[in-house]
Structure formats: C-alpha cells, structure tokens
Write a protein that holds these residues in place. Structure first.
Motif, PDB file in Angstrom:
ATOM      1  N   LEU A   1       6.709  -5.020  11.936  1.00 57.24           N
ATOM      2  CA  LEU A   1       6.066  -5.686  10.798  1.00 57.24           C
ATOM      3  C   LEU A   1       4.748  -5.023  10.398  1.00 57.24           C
ATOM      4  O   LEU A   1       4.500  -4.804   9.215  1.00 57.24           O
ATOM      5  N   VAL A   2       3.902  -4.698  11.368  1.00 58.22           N
ATOM      6  CA  VAL A   2       2.593  -4.113  11.035  1.00 58.22           C
ATOM      7  C   VAL A   2       2.300  -2.917  11.937  1.00 58.22           C
ATOM      8  O   VAL A   2       2.378  -3.020  13.172  1.00 58.22           O
ATOM      9  N   TRP A   3       1.935  -1.806  11.324  1.00 59.74           N
ATOM     10  CA  TRP A   3       1.697  -0.546  12.029  1.00 59.74           C
ATOM     11  C   TRP A   3       0.735   0.275  11.184  1.00 59.74           C
ATOM     12  O   TRP A   3       0.751   0.144   9.948  1.00 59.74           O
ATOM     13  N   HIS A   4      -0.053   1.130  11.825  1.00 58.03           N
ATOM     14  CA  HIS A   4      -0.960   1.981  11.029  1.00 58.03           C
ATOM     15  C   HIS A   4      -0.203   3.099  10.320  1.00 58.03           C
ATOM     16  O   HIS A   4      -0.683   3.649   9.333  1.00 58.03           O
ATOM     17  N   ALA A   5       0.983   3.454  10.837  1.00 60.46           N
ATOM     18  CA  ALA A   5       1.765   4.547  10.245  1.00 60.46           C
ATOM     19  C   ALA A   5       2.869   3.980   9.350  1.00 60.46           C
ATOM     20  O   ALA A   5       3.225   2.809   9.440  1.00 60.46           O
ATOM     21  N   GLN A   6       3.407   4.824   8.507  1.00 67.16           N
ATOM     22  CA  GLN A   6       4.490   4.439   7.594  1.00 67.16           C
ATOM     23  C   GLN A   6       4.150   3.169   6.800  1.00 67.16           C
ATOM     24  O   GLN A   6       5.000   2.319   6.563  1.00 67.16           O
ATOM     25  N   GLN A   7       2.887   3.084   6.389  1.00 69.98           N
ATOM     26  CA  GLN A   7       2.501   2.080   5.396  1.00 69.98           C
ATOM     27  C   GLN A   7       2.770   2.680   4.013  1.00 69.98           C
ATOM     28  O   GLN A   7       2.620   3.885   3.825  1.00 69.98           O
ATOM     29  N   PRO A   8       3.144   1.845   3.046  1.00 69.66           N
ATOM     30  CA  PRO A   8       3.298   2.377   1.687  1.00 69.66           C
ATOM     31  C   PRO A   8       1.940   2.845   1.160  1.00 69.66           C
ATOM     32  O   PRO A   8       0.892   2.335   1.574  1.00 69.66           O
ATOM     33  N   GLY A   9       1.959   3.803   0.271  1.00 65.13           N
ATOM     34  CA  GLY A   9       0.719   4.360  -0.264  1.00 65.13           C
ATOM     35  C   GLY A   9      -0.197   3.300  -0.844  1.00 65.13           C
ATOM     36  O   GLY A   9      -1.420   3.354  -0.652  1.00 65.13           O
ATOM     37  N   TRP A  10       0.383   2.307  -1.501  1.00 64.09           N
ATOM     38  CA  TRP A  10      -0.443   1.295  -2.170  1.00 64.09           C
ATOM     39  C   TRP A  10      -1.258   0.470  -1.176  1.00 64.09           C
ATOM     40  O   TRP A  10      -2.322  -0.033  -1.513  1.00 64.09           O
ATOM     41  N   ALA A  11      -0.758   0.339   0.071  1.00 65.90           N
ATOM     42  CA  ALA A  11      -1.468  -0.484   1.056  1.00 65.90           C
ATOM     43  C   ALA A  11      -2.579   0.301   1.744  1.00 65.90           C
ATOM     44  O   ALA A  11      -3.547  -0.282   2.225  1.00 65.90           O
ATOM     45  N   GLN A  12      -2.420   1.623   1.787  1.00 61.69           N
ATOM     46  CA  GLN A  12      -3.339   2.440   2.596  1.00 61.69           C
ATOM     47  C   GLN A  12      -4.782   2.367   2.115  1.00 61.69           C
ATOM     48  O   GLN A  12      -5.705   2.477   2.901  1.00 61.69           O
ATOM     49  N   GLY A  13      -4.980   2.177   0.829  1.00 54.79           N
ATOM     50  CA  GLY A  13      -6.347   2.183   0.307  1.00 54.79           C
ATOM     51  C   GLY A  13      -6.951   0.798   0.126  1.00 54.79           C
ATOM     52  O   GLY A  13      -8.081   0.685  -0.358  1.00 54.79           O
ATOM     53  N   LEU A  14      -6.229  -0.255   0.501  1.00 53.54           N
ATOM     54  CA  LEU A  14      -6.741  -1.610   0.286  1.00 53.54           C
ATOM     55  C   LEU A  14      -7.907  -1.900   1.225  1.00 53.54           C
ATOM     56  O   LEU A  14      -7.977  -1.369   2.335  1.00 53.54           O
ATOM     57  N   THR A  15      -8.793  -2.768   0.765  1.00 54.88           N
ATOM     58  CA  THR A  15      -9.946  -3.132   1.600  1.00 54.88           C
ATOM     59  C   THR A  15     -10.035  -4.651   1.731  1.00 54.88           C
ATOM     60  O   THR A  15      -9.497  -5.400   0.904  1.00 54.88           O
ATOM     61  N   GLY A  16     -10.721  -5.070   2.817  1.00 57.97           N
ATOM     62  CA  GLY A  16     -11.096  -6.472   3.007  1.00 57.97           C
ATOM     63  C   GLY A  16      -9.960  -7.455   2.788  1.00 57.97           C
ATOM     64  O   GLY A  16      -8.848  -7.283   3.301  1.00 57.97           O
ATOM     65  N   GLN A  17     -10.269  -8.499   2.033  1.00 62.53           N
ATOM     66  CA  GLN A  17      -9.317  -9.591   1.834  1.00 62.53           C
ATOM     67  C   GLN A  17      -8.022  -9.110   1.154  1.00 62.53           C
ATOM     68  O   GLN A  17      -6.963  -9.692   1.378  1.00 62.53           O
ATOM     69  N   ASN A  18      -8.113  -8.062   0.360  1.00 60.64           N
ATOM     70  CA  ASN A  18      -6.890  -7.544  -0.283  1.00 60.64           C
ATOM     71  C   ASN A  18      -5.918  -6.991   0.758  1.00 60.64           C
ATOM     72  O   ASN A  18      -4.699  -7.191   0.660  1.00 60.64           O
ATOM     73  N   LEU A  19      -6.448  -6.298   1.757  1.00 58.72           N
ATOM     74  CA  LEU A  19      -5.579  -5.785   2.822  1.00 58.72           C
ATOM     75  C   LEU A  19      -5.045  -6.937   3.665  1.00 58.72           C
ATOM     76  O   LEU A  19      -3.865  -6.955   4.046  1.00 58.72           O
ATOM     77  N   ARG A  20      -5.902  -7.921   3.961  1.00 54.93           N
ATOM     78  CA  ARG A  20      -5.456  -9.088   4.735  1.00 54.93           C
ATOM     79  C   ARG A  20      -4.305  -9.791   4.022  1.00 54.93           C
ATOM     80  O   ARG A  20      -3.253 -10.073   4.609  1.00 54.93           O
ATOM     81  N   ASN A  21      -4.471 -10.061   2.738  1.00 57.89           N
ATOM     82  CA  ASN A  21      -3.415 -10.738   1.979  1.00 57.89           C
ATOM     83  C   ASN A  21      -2.143  -9.903   1.939  1.00 57.89           C
ATOM     84  O   ASN A  21      -1.039 -10.438   2.047  1.00 57.89           O
ATOM     85  N   ALA A  22      -2.296  -8.602   1.803  1.00 59.92           N
ATOM     86  CA  ALA A  22      -1.124  -7.722   1.760  1.00 59.92           C
ATOM     87  C   ALA A  22      -0.380  -7.767   3.092  1.00 59.92           C
ATOM     88  O   ALA A  22       0.854  -7.857   3.132  1.00 59.92           O
ATOM     89  N   MET A  23      -1.128  -7.723   4.193  1.00 58.69           N
ATOM     90  CA  MET A  23      -0.499  -7.769   5.516  1.00 58.69           C
ATOM     91  C   MET A  23       0.231  -9.096   5.715  1.00 58.69           C
ATOM     92  O   MET A  23       1.395  -9.116   6.148  1.00 58.69           O
ATOM     93  N   LEU A  24      -0.439 -10.198   5.401  1.00 62.00           N
ATOM     94  CA  LEU A  24       0.157 -11.520   5.644  1.00 62.00           C
ATOM     95  C   LEU A  24       1.371 -11.740   4.737  1.00 62.00           C
ATOM     96  O   LEU A  24       2.394 -12.289   5.160  1.00 62.00           O
ATOM     97  N   ASN A  25       1.266 -11.292   3.499  1.00 54.30           N
ATOM     98  CA  ASN A  25       2.376 -11.429   2.561  1.00 54.30           C
ATOM     99  C   ASN A  25       3.571 -10.566   2.986  1.00 54.30           C
ATOM    100  O   ASN A  25       4.729 -10.967   2.860  1.00 54.30           O
TER     101      ASN A  25
END
Ligand code: XIL
Length: 297
Positions: free
Chosen positions: A82-106
């Motif tokens: 479900l969650v890994w530092h590798a093989q993240q889509p490009g759109w997720a790699q640059g997210l910061t703060g709450q945007n990354l948190r929401n992306a991970m949880l979603n």
C-alpha cells in the motif's frame, strides 16, 4: 506432499510466488505456478504507481487479473504494497504536508477497499527503515513525520478490517540494528493497540548469507504477538544456494507463527535479480534449491 504448496499446507502454511501478470499467458510459467504454489502476490501490479496513475483515478486491471487467475485455481493472494517510498506515481512524489497525507490515506482506502475479501494480508508499509535503525528519509517521513506508519496502519484497518496487516522490509535476516528498530516499533504498536498483525521478512539474500540468528529473530517478533511471513525470498546462485533455501524454510517451519513463505518469482529467467536466485531454472526445471525447500517443508 509432492509440491511446495501441498507440502506447506500440511502444516497449515502457504507457499507462494510473486507473479508478473504479463507471463501468465506463457504455458510453462502458468503451469509451474499452478502446479507448485498455493499463493500469489503481484510483483508490481498492486503498487501505487500501477493502481493510482492519476490522483483519485484507480486502475485495478493488473491486480484484478491476478486475483481472478488465482481464485480460479483455488490459490490465495497476498497484497503488496500500500505505501512505499519507491514506485510512487509521479504526481505523488512532489506533494507536501497535508496534501501528501490525504493522498496516502486516500490511496490506502481506495486500494484496500477494492481488494477487501480478496487478499488475506497486506504489506501496509514497505521498507521504512535504514540499516542503522533510523527511519528512511523518504517523502513520507520528511513530510508527515514519525507518525505516518501508524496512520497508514489505522487507515488500512478501517478499509479492510479482516486482512492481516503487515510491516515488510529487507535486511532483517538477523538480529541487527535494523530488525531491532522494527521490533521496537511493533512492540510499541502492540502496546498501544495500533492495528498490526504481521511482519514480512523479504529475505533477498546471498548464497553464503549468515543466518545464525535468522530463526531467533523470527521468534522474537512472534513472541510480540504478531505473525511472521517470509515475503520475497530469493537466494543468489553459488555453492550455498540450496542449503540456504533449506535453512530459511526450516526456520519458518520451526516458528509456530511463521504462516508462510513467498519466493520473489517463478523462474530465474524473469527474476528481478541477475544471479539466478529462484527455485526453477529458465526451462522450468526444478533446481537443487527446490528439492532442498521441499524436503524442509
Ligand atoms: C521489484 C520488482 O521485482 C521489479 O520488477 C520492479 O522493477 C522493482 O520492484 N522489494 C520489494 C519489491 O518490496 O516490491 C521489489 O520488487 C523488490 C524489492
């Protein structure tokens, strides 16, 4: 038993392989997989980049193909990851703060909901620690802080309360700084009621790996009240390859809470490594390593 799957099943365990769906149309691959194994995991098809190529737009085609193939043959399916530092889509790699948190949880909610009832376990978080026991400085760690692993497990539990939820990593093949840091995290999670059910030991190792504390390491995690699983086993070629496969299999068999073993591929010709680390050669012939595992199961 006369196959890896049936022998493992005699003690209530599974014996699985990582699968690339693109090879299921090759007869030798499909026949070997169906004949010898009773569990599968997607080598890549359930990772973040594959399942959510655009924010909030999920693509389950590869994972669904594997699930139907396995279900049609009575095989179990592990979920990775479900969650890994590798093989993240490009759109997720640059997210910061709450945007990354929401992306991970979603992401966790979307994928774990979709596969609810279809996978028996999830690698919720993969490879979050360094060799020295510190946290890997991934975007998740840097943006979300230490609590992100717990957040991920709570989200996975909300999405699929029945799947076994695992933390998975490599370099944990002995009692060392890395495995001890993970051990301390699991102990903390168990004491505070954070939902974790299992720890995956990838076990990507060399033919002459020092495994003197391998079994004791599995046992100390089991003693915390979690299951342990060998999740990505492969062993480099060399004089010790077969014996090392036997040692790992014996260790799992000796630990009551070691619920199963997965090798990271079916045949040497499609391994992610270039040192022929699997149980079947490029012509789907059983190697010495295969016989060593079968004898230990
Ligand atoms: C590997 C796959 O085998 C490759 O096909 C892919 O290019 C990269 O990832 N640890 C893991 C697995 O948890 O997901 C990795 O799989 C191997 C290392």
């Amino acid at each position: 038993g006369t196959t890896l799957g049936t022998s493992a099943a005699e003690s209530g365990r599974y014996f699985g392989a990582a699968v690339s769906t693109q090879y299921l149309s090759e007869a030798g691959y499909a026949n070997t997989l169906a004949a010898e194994f009773n569990s599968v995991v997607a080598e890549n098809a359930m990772k973040w980049d594959a399942t959510e190529p655009n924010p909030g737009q999920f693509n389950f085609s590869g994972g669904d193909q594997l699930v139907s193939w396995a279900q049609a043959r009575g095989m179990k399916v592990r979920g990775h990851t479900l969650v890994w530092h590798a093989q993240q889509p490009g759109w997720a790699q640059g997210l910061t703060g709450q945007n990354l948190r929401n992306a991970m949880l979603n992401h966790i909610a979307g994928v774990a909901n979709h596969y609810e009832g279809k996978v028996f376990a999830w690698d919720v978080v993969n490879e979050a620690f360094e060799w020295d026991g510190s946290r890997r400085q991934s975007n998740l760690q840097q943006q979300l802080g230490n609590g992100w692993i717990e957040e991920a497990f709570r989200a996975a539990d909300a999405a699929d309360p029945n799947a076994r939820l695992c933390y998975n990593d490599y370099g944990t093949d002995s009692i060392n700084a890395k495995s001890t840091a993970i051990y301390n995290m699991v102990r903390d999670f168990k004491s505070r009621g954070v939902p974790i059910d299992c720890v995956g030991f990838q076990t990507h190792i060399a033919h002459n790996e020092n495994l003197s504390s391998y079994q004791a390491n599995l046992q100390r995690f089991a003693d915390l009240g979690v299951d342990v699983e060998i999740t990505e086993l492969d062993v480099g070629q060399g004089t010790g390859q077969a014996a090392t496969y036997g040692t790992v299999t014996n260790a799992c068999m000796a630990v009551a809470r070691c619920t199963g073993i997965t090798v990271w591929g079916v045949t040497d010709k499609y391994s992610w490594r270039d040192d022929n680390p699997l149980l079947f050669d490029g012509n789907y012939q059983k190697k010495q390593a295969y016989h060593s595992v079968l004898a230990a199961l």
